[in-house]
Design an enzyme around this catalytic site. Structure first.
Site, mmCIF file in Angstrom:
data_model
loop_
_atom_site.group_PDB
_atom_site.id
_atom_site.type_symbol
_atom_site.label_atom_id
_atom_site.label_comp_id
_atom_site.label_asym_id
_atom_site.label_seq_id
_atom_site.Cartn_x
_atom_site.Cartn_y
_atom_site.Cartn_z
ATOM 1 N N ASP A 16 56.849 28.809 104.547
ATOM 2 C CA ASP A 16 55.825 28.547 105.556
ATOM 3 C C ASP A 16 56.471 28.470 106.937
ATOM 4 O OD1 ASP A 16 53.851 27.470 107.199
ATOM 5 O OD2 ASP A 16 53.308 25.869 105.804
ATOM 6 N N ASN A 30 46.029 37.429 117.567
ATOM 7 C CA ASN A 30 45.071 38.449 117.994
ATOM 8 C C ASN A 30 45.048 38.458 119.526
ATOM 9 O OD1 ASN A 30 43.097 36.491 118.973
ATOM 10 N ND2 ASN A 30 42.592 36.118 116.826
ATOM 11 N N VAL A 39 48.555 33.860 109.353
ATOM 12 C CA VAL A 39 49.611 33.130 110.058
ATOM 13 C C VAL A 39 49.054 32.488 111.330
ATOM 14 C CG1 VAL A 39 51.783 33.411 111.328
ATOM 15 C CG2 VAL A 39 51.478 34.541 109.150
ATOM 16 N N ASP A 40 48.237 33.233 112.049
ATOM 17 C CA ASP A 40 47.655 32.744 113.304
ATOM 18 C C ASP A 40 46.887 31.438 113.075
ATOM 19 O OD1 ASP A 40 46.895 32.744 115.995
ATOM 20 O OD2 ASP A 40 45.386 34.302 115.747
ATOM 21 N N GLY A 125 49.210 41.695 107.366
ATOM 22 C CA GLY A 125 48.121 41.035 106.652
ATOM 23 C C GLY A 125 46.827 41.803 106.833
ATOM 24 N N TYR A 127 45.601 43.121 109.321
ATOM 25 C CA TYR A 127 45.704 44.300 110.186
ATOM 26 C C TYR A 127 46.168 45.539 109.426
ATOM 27 C CZ TYR A 127 44.884 41.712 114.557
ATOM 28 O OH TYR A 127 44.328 40.984 115.573
#
Length: 181
Positions: A16, A30, A39-40, A125, A127
């Site tokens: 993590d 983004n 993750v964001d 991910g 994207y």
């Protein structure tokens, strides 16, 4: 699990990214920088509301670039928000945009004197960027960037899951064997 390459300057860590106490962690952000999934979202949740407020003041970020904030409640002192491309088949400059994320983030590290930084597998991910292709770009750009003045002394590729970790390990093992960079 963590393995190192290139004299300990590059590492692969499975785990993590929000738990790493480095100078900076990179967020796969983004364009709004206001949080999202993957993750964001995990970084924004772990950092707390101060991160969102600081990101609002930045006014977003273009794809292929990055911006820096404080780490707020994270163990990392800073977050570098890199906006990777959405995969559209490879014919719309996705490789160069992804490479730009790494180059810009490493430049930010140099400008701020950050000596240790962790990257997630940017754009792989939701994207949809192919993992191996993304890992090859990431490793190439980091290897090239480590020779720049003020470059970080340690770069960690923080992989969430065994498949990502195995892919980064394979790419780095090959690069080390071939002396790539």
């Amino acid at each position: 699990m963590e393995r190192t390459f290139f004299g300990g300057r590059i590492a692969v860590h499975e785990g993590d990214i929000t738990r790493l106490g480095l100078d900076a962690i990179v967020n796969a952000a983004n364009r709004s920088l206001l949080g999202g999934g993957g993750v964001d979202g995990a970084i924004h949740r772990a950092a707390g509301p101060g991160l969102l407020e600081e990101c609002r003041r930045l006014g977003g970020c273009e794809t292929g670039s990055a911006r820096i904030t404080l780490g707020h409640r994270l163990p990392a002192r800073h977050v570098i928000h890199a906006v990777g491309p959405v995969w559209r088949g490879g014919g719309e400059g996705e490789d160069e945009l992804l490479a730009g994320c790494y180059r810009t983030a490493l430049g930010i590290c140099a400008a701020h004197g950050l000596r240790a930084v962790a990257f997630p597998a940017i754009s792989t991910g939701i994207y949809g960027f192919p993992l191996r292709r993304a890992a090859e770009i990431a490793v190439r750009e980091v290897r090239a960037g480590l020779g720049a003045p003020g470059a970080p002394q340690r770069v960690v590729f923080c992989c969430l899951g065994e498949e990502a970790a195995r892919t980064y390990l394979e790419v780095l093992e090959r690069a080390e064997r071939e002396g790539a960079g």
